[in-house]
Design a protein around this motif. Sequence first.
Motif, PDB file in Angstrom:
ATOM      1  N   ASN A  15      39.998 -20.238 -33.937  1.00  0.00           N
ATOM      2  CA  ASN A  15      40.622 -21.027 -33.004  1.00  0.00           C
ATOM      3  C   ASN A  15      41.308 -20.200 -31.896  1.00  0.00           C
ATOM      4  OD1 ASN A  15      39.584 -23.200 -34.226  1.00  0.00           O
ATOM      5  ND2 ASN A  15      41.492 -23.684 -35.389  1.00  0.00           N
ATOM      6  N   LYS A  16      41.998 -19.158 -32.303  1.00  0.00           N
ATOM      7  CA  LYS A  16      42.948 -18.345 -31.443  1.00  0.00           C
ATOM      8  C   LYS A  16      41.827 -17.569 -30.668  1.00  0.00           C
ATOM      9  CE  LYS A  16      44.457 -14.446 -32.663  1.00  0.00           C
ATOM     10  NZ  LYS A  16      45.529 -13.452 -33.510  1.00  0.00           N
ATOM     11  N   VAL A  17      41.057 -16.938 -30.997  1.00  0.00           N
ATOM     12  CA  VAL A  17      39.904 -16.186 -30.320  1.00  0.00           C
ATOM     13  C   VAL A  17      39.089 -17.131 -29.506  1.00  0.00           C
ATOM     14  CG1 VAL A  17      37.863 -14.911 -30.642  1.00  0.00           C
ATOM     15  CG2 VAL A  17      39.840 -14.305 -32.176  1.00  0.00           C
ATOM     16  N   ASN A  18      38.640 -18.028 -29.861  1.00  0.00           N
ATOM     17  CA  ASN A  18      38.122 -19.280 -29.144  1.00  0.00           C
ATOM     18  C   ASN A  18      38.718 -19.480 -27.848  1.00  0.00           C
ATOM     19  OD1 ASN A  18      35.370 -19.909 -29.125  1.00  0.00           O
ATOM     20  ND2 ASN A  18      35.937 -22.148 -29.910  1.00  0.00           N
ATOM     21  N   GLN A  19      40.012 -19.930 -27.945  1.00  0.00           N
ATOM     22  CA  GLN A  19      40.931 -20.348 -26.766  1.00  0.00           C
ATOM     23  C   GLN A  19      41.230 -19.355 -26.038  1.00  0.00           C
ATOM     24  OE1 GLN A  19      41.644 -23.579 -26.384  1.00  0.00           O
ATOM     25  NE2 GLN A  19      42.505 -23.022 -24.523  1.00  0.00           N
ATOM     26  N   PHE A  20      41.366 -18.103 -26.564  1.00  0.00           N
ATOM     27  CA  PHE A  20      41.771 -17.272 -25.417  1.00  0.00           C
ATOM     28  C   PHE A  20      40.559 -16.556 -24.805  1.00  0.00           C
ATOM     29  CE2 PHE A  20      42.063 -12.619 -24.383  1.00  0.00           C
ATOM     30  CZ  PHE A  20      43.216 -12.333 -23.964  1.00  0.00           C
ATOM     31  N   TYR A  21      39.464 -16.538 -25.164  1.00  0.00           N
ATOM     32  CA  TYR A  21      38.285 -16.241 -24.550  1.00  0.00           C
ATOM     33  C   TYR A  21      37.966 -17.389 -23.291  1.00  0.00           C
ATOM     34  CZ  TYR A  21      33.602 -14.984 -23.688  1.00  0.00           C
ATOM     35  OH  TYR A  21      32.326 -14.575 -22.854  1.00  0.00           O
ATOM     36  N   LYS A  22      38.168 -18.477 -23.709  1.00  0.00           N
ATOM     37  CA  LYS A  22      37.908 -19.916 -22.782  1.00  0.00           C
ATOM     38  C   LYS A  22      39.020 -19.476 -21.559  1.00  0.00           C
ATOM     39  CE  LYS A  22      36.203 -23.688 -25.416  1.00  0.00           C
ATOM     40  NZ  LYS A  22      36.409 -24.958 -26.118  1.00  0.00           N
ATOM     41  N   THR A  23      40.032 -19.325 -22.074  1.00  0.00           N
ATOM     42  CA  THR A  23      41.130 -19.230 -20.946  1.00  0.00           C
ATOM     43  C   THR A  23      40.753 -17.828 -19.990  1.00  0.00           C
ATOM     44  OG1 THR A  23      43.026 -19.826 -22.362  1.00  0.00           O
ATOM     45  CG2 THR A  23      43.666 -18.499 -20.296  1.00  0.00           C
ATOM     46  N   LYS A  24      40.271 -16.842 -20.540  1.00  0.00           N
ATOM     47  CA  LYS A  24      39.926 -15.667 -19.635  1.00  0.00           C
ATOM     48  C   LYS A  24      38.726 -15.991 -18.673  1.00  0.00           C
ATOM     49  CE  LYS A  24      43.590 -12.998 -20.143  1.00  0.00           C
ATOM     50  NZ  LYS A  24      44.439 -12.445 -18.982  1.00  0.00           N
ATOM     51  N   GLU A  25      37.957 -16.623 -19.561  1.00  0.00           N
ATOM     52  CA  GLU A  25      36.700 -16.850 -19.035  1.00  0.00           C
ATOM     53  C   GLU A  25      36.870 -17.783 -17.636  1.00  0.00           C
ATOM     54  OE1 GLU A  25      32.355 -18.008 -20.846  1.00  0.00           O
ATOM     55  OE2 GLU A  25      33.808 -19.673 -20.607  1.00  0.00           O
ATOM     56  N   SER A  26      37.566 -18.793 -17.870  1.00  0.00           N
ATOM     57  CA  SER A  26      37.774 -19.849 -16.779  1.00  0.00           C
ATOM     58  C   SER A  26      38.627 -18.991 -15.679  1.00  0.00           C
ATOM     59  CB  SER A  26      38.767 -21.070 -17.243  1.00  0.00           C
ATOM     60  OG  SER A  26      39.943 -20.532 -17.629  1.00  0.00           O
ATOM     61  N   GLU A  27      39.553 -18.051 -15.838  1.00  0.00           N
ATOM     62  CA  GLU A  27      40.325 -17.153 -15.106  1.00  0.00           C
ATOM     63  C   GLU A  27      39.134 -16.404 -14.043  1.00  0.00           C
ATOM     64  OE1 GLU A  27      43.366 -15.087 -16.520  1.00  0.00           O
ATOM     65  OE2 GLU A  27      44.549 -16.606 -17.188  1.00  0.00           O
ATOM     66  N   PHE A  28      38.269 -15.460 -14.798  1.00  0.00           N
ATOM     67  CA  PHE A  28      37.520 -14.812 -14.211  1.00  0.00           C
ATOM     68  C   PHE A  28      36.243 -15.460 -13.329  1.00  0.00           C
ATOM     69  CE2 PHE A  28      38.613 -11.591 -17.840  1.00  0.00           C
ATOM     70  CZ  PHE A  28      39.242 -10.996 -16.935  1.00  0.00           C
ATOM     71  N   LEU A  29      36.111 -16.563 -13.953  1.00  0.00           N
ATOM     72  CA  LEU A  29      34.860 -17.540 -13.168  1.00  0.00           C
ATOM     73  C   LEU A  29      35.652 -18.094 -11.767  1.00  0.00           C
ATOM     74  CD1 LEU A  29      33.265 -19.441 -15.935  1.00  0.00           C
ATOM     75  CD2 LEU A  29      32.410 -17.666 -14.627  1.00  0.00           C
TER      76      LEU A  29
END
Length: 784
Positions: A126-140
């Motif tokens: 869950n931690k990895v998934n949430q961090f990835y989503k956060t960074k992905e949305s920032e980069f998009l």
Amino acid sequence: MVKFSKELEAQLIPEWKEAFVNYWQLKKHVKKIKLSRTNKQIASVEFTHDFGRSILDPIRFIALKVASTTKHFFTSSNNNTDEIIQVRSKSMDSDEEVLYQTELLQLFSEEDEVRLFFERLDEELNKVNQFYKTKESEFLERGEILNKQLQILLDLKQIVGDRQRRRKSNAGGLLHRSSASFSSTNSNSFSENPAELNDSSTEMSQTDEVIAALERNGVNFMNSASSRAMMTKKGKPKVAMRIDIPATTPARTISAVTSMLWEDLVNQPKKEGSGDFINRKKIQCAEKMIRSAFVELYRGLGLLKTYSSLNMVAFTKILKKFDKVSNQQASASYLKAVKRSHFISSDKVVRLMDEVESIFTKHFANNDRKKAMKFLRPQQQKNSHMVTFFVGLFTGSFVSLFSVYIILAHLSGIFSPSKEIAYMETVYPVFSVFALLSLHLFLYGCNLFMWKATRINYNFIFEFAPSTALKYRDAFLICTTFMTSVVGAMVIHLLVRAGGFSPSHVDTIPGILLLISIALLVCPFDIFYRPTRYCFLRIIRNIICSPLYKVLMVDFFMADQLTSQIPLLRHLESTACYFLAGSFKTHEYATCKNGKLYRQLAYVISFLPYYWRAMQCARRWFDEYDLNHLANMGKYVSAMVAAGARLTYATQSNHLWFSVVLVTSVVATIYQLYWDFVKDWGLLNPNSRNPWLRDDLILKNKSIYYLSIALNVVLRVAWIESIMRFRINSVETHLLDFFLASLEVIRRGHWNFYRLENEHLNNVGKFRAVKTVPLPFRDADSDG
């Protein structure tokens, strides 16, 4: 074979370490399961052996092995129908967050340990998934903003290009007129030539289309009802939009300060509105900013892609370990859930990387993909064994030559105060410059080695290019080459001196060595680390011109190094005076020291490093409005006052100046120690879980930090010698001064490690692994 835990430690992104799978903690849980299983097996064996051993024990052992292998085979073949675990996903209503939770469908002999393992595994997923989503949305989001910025840039370039083409087409009959008269009679020249009028109207209509497209993107031109009204008297387009070009150069800084003072003093808004004039120079600066932003975006996307792949491998490895220990096949079921999770199933990052590659190749590399990849994927500099070989060679040469020098110096008696005072007054300052510089280079190489060993990302902190950044082996090579050359020159100087040559000719050897070093530093040929040499010169230029240049981390870091090299600068002063005044011809070393200008310059040179550093603090306060920078500036002002008092006390030794030196030096030392420990190192936190240190420590042994604090205190109070005056004769005075100067250089090298450690931990705490590049275009209405 290298263990995966070491591979993960070496490959993970240091600033995102806390967001990675805690593979080491999961391994501990697996070991607990293995230990519990082993203890139960031992207990069962002991229970069986209570009745004694039997000749059938080997047959029984083989039967148990065959049964476990058969069970393992059938479990692996029927894992689709008879699953051991079930991974459920829960969708949260808040921000579309998905949480994974594992349920045990079969009983394990070590049920408590297994349940704890999967609970921890779910938390990590869950931690990895949430961090990835956060960074992905920032980069998009960053990618969308950059696309808009690029579109505005392209449209503005077209407008400026159209304007220049109109000027060239109308310049045929007006070659002898100035640009001002041309702009005032522009309408008359159009009316006289119908062909030019048609061409101009066509270009005007194209410009109007571009302006309309810009307005659809949210960029409003001043008086855009007509294209002529959009132009100023000089023909420059004006837009209701700010072009924020950072004041990184003296010209931009002076312009920004002048504009700010004009607005504050006159307080009159512009009659034509708050728009900006657009010219080619501003567009070129904006293009560089947008190009740098695309490079950083691509780098961030690459890091996020690496983050995804490393975590996937970590989940696979730890589940295989669990299967091996528990003798079950749970990895297949859990890996299905991992592959369905967002950080693996999402392809937005890959698609955005492809889009950035195509955009960068088209607009910033003239459709040359190879050229674009040099910016987007710079090649790492490969380590060469030849560097290590030459480091060893020059180290051995230095030791040998230095031994020869000591023997020759002893035989010639140059350190005898009754024989040779001139040597210490003339030759000693030049060689001391090289010795202190070589010591500083050696300590910098040690810093690079320690930063690399502790995974401190110094290239990112200093904003060095990975392809040309200096490595610790390179620093050691420069240091050993430098010192071998210097000691070789010292040996030659003694041999020539003993050969009976004229002292005026002999004493030119140190000057020649100094000139060769300066020539090599500014050499334009691509030899001997030219990118590093030019980077050093650029940083020195920024320091000398403070506060006109924008202050970066590497700038004030280097300025701090200069504050520890004031004796080196003083030696350069005496060396320059000795050679420029022609004293080496007459061999009168006291000519410079008896001069009034020389004594006054001693104050200037002692103040300059602190002055530069104070001006950098003032500039940072001007840019960031952080009062900590003003407090830091006060530290350097107090150091200037203490240095001036000590210089005055050296010439006027009385009780009044002794008291002044004591008070100013104590105040400056306490100020400096507080800033070292609390601000620069981030230590002395009474509420830390590590007593009087900080919560996060890179070095595992806490006692090293306490010893470093004590060592820094001792080396900071070395100025006591300047007022106690433990000196006997001229030779010992010079040697003691050199020893104290070396201690200050050592203290600075020791300080460097903890300063960058604290900066790295600040980046880690904010998960800051990519530089944020400011963007040029924004609405004028947002100038709050």
